[in-house]
Design a protein around this motif. Sequence first.
Motif, mmCIF file in Angstrom:
data_model
loop_
_atom_site.group_PDB
_atom_site.id
_atom_site.type_symbol
_atom_site.label_atom_id
_atom_site.label_comp_id
_atom_site.label_asym_id
_atom_site.label_seq_id
_atom_site.Cartn_x
_atom_site.Cartn_y
_atom_site.Cartn_z
ATOM 1 N N GLN A 106 -72.109 -43.732 -56.503
ATOM 2 C CA GLN A 106 -70.876 -44.219 -57.116
ATOM 3 C C GLN A 106 -70.048 -43.098 -57.741
ATOM 4 O O GLN A 106 -68.957 -43.353 -58.237
ATOM 5 C CB GLN A 106 -71.207 -45.249 -58.202
ATOM 6 N N ARG A 107 -70.590 -41.899 -57.764
ATOM 7 C CA ARG A 107 -69.954 -40.741 -58.405
ATOM 8 C C ARG A 107 -69.637 -41.026 -59.867
ATOM 9 O O ARG A 107 -68.520 -40.868 -60.345
ATOM 10 C CB ARG A 107 -68.696 -40.322 -57.654
ATOM 11 N N ARG A 108 -70.649 -41.451 -60.583
ATOM 12 C CA ARG A 108 -70.540 -41.738 -62.007
ATOM 13 C C ARG A 108 -71.711 -41.077 -62.719
ATOM 14 O O ARG A 108 -72.706 -40.735 -62.111
ATOM 15 C CB ARG A 108 -70.590 -43.253 -62.242
ATOM 16 N N ARG A 109 -71.581 -40.912 -64.047
ATOM 17 C CA ARG A 109 -72.650 -40.404 -64.912
ATOM 18 C C ARG A 109 -73.141 -39.014 -64.468
ATOM 19 O O ARG A 109 -74.320 -38.811 -64.195
ATOM 20 C CB ARG A 109 -73.806 -41.385 -64.964
ATOM 21 N N HIS A 110 -72.241 -38.060 -64.437
ATOM 22 C CA HIS A 110 -72.562 -36.701 -63.997
ATOM 23 C C HIS A 110 -73.664 -36.079 -64.845
ATOM 24 O O HIS A 110 -74.605 -35.471 -64.316
ATOM 25 C CB HIS A 110 -71.286 -35.849 -64.040
#
Length: 154
Positions: A106-110
């Motif tokens: 999801q390309r979240r929480r790097h």
Amino acid sequence: MDAAPAPAPVGPPALLPLEDQGYLRLLSIFHYVVAGLMALFSLFPLLYIGIGLGIVNGWFPANNQASGGPSDQMAGWLFVGMGALFLVTCLTMTSLMVLAGRSLAQRRRHTLCLVVAALSCLFTPFGTVLGVFTLVVLLKPAVKAAFQPLPALP
């Protein structure tokens, strides 16, 4: 009533190169695979818990004398406690790996993905390889920019 100021206009999010998109997709899949292996290996502490309960109940006498003494009880509970601690630790790490895999997709929480990648290096050999590759990909500026939230529409 004063309205909250509108957020500063932000340009369109940086396009992620196809190569990096493929890397993130593969890393997400491999996080799920390694999480499955971790879940399998997290069953081993159940042996320690079983042995500890066997010692506490007198099924496995520690010496030739009558079992059930205080040292046997303490050794049994030590086995149970250590097994439970390892079980909880392994299941927590498995859950974090699944969450990181989903976050990569999801390309979240790097930051979470970076922390899990560093922690996965402790799970040798698969976690080490996955962790190093994940760190290399996540530290690229283009990938880091892709994890930024989209700007709010006015």
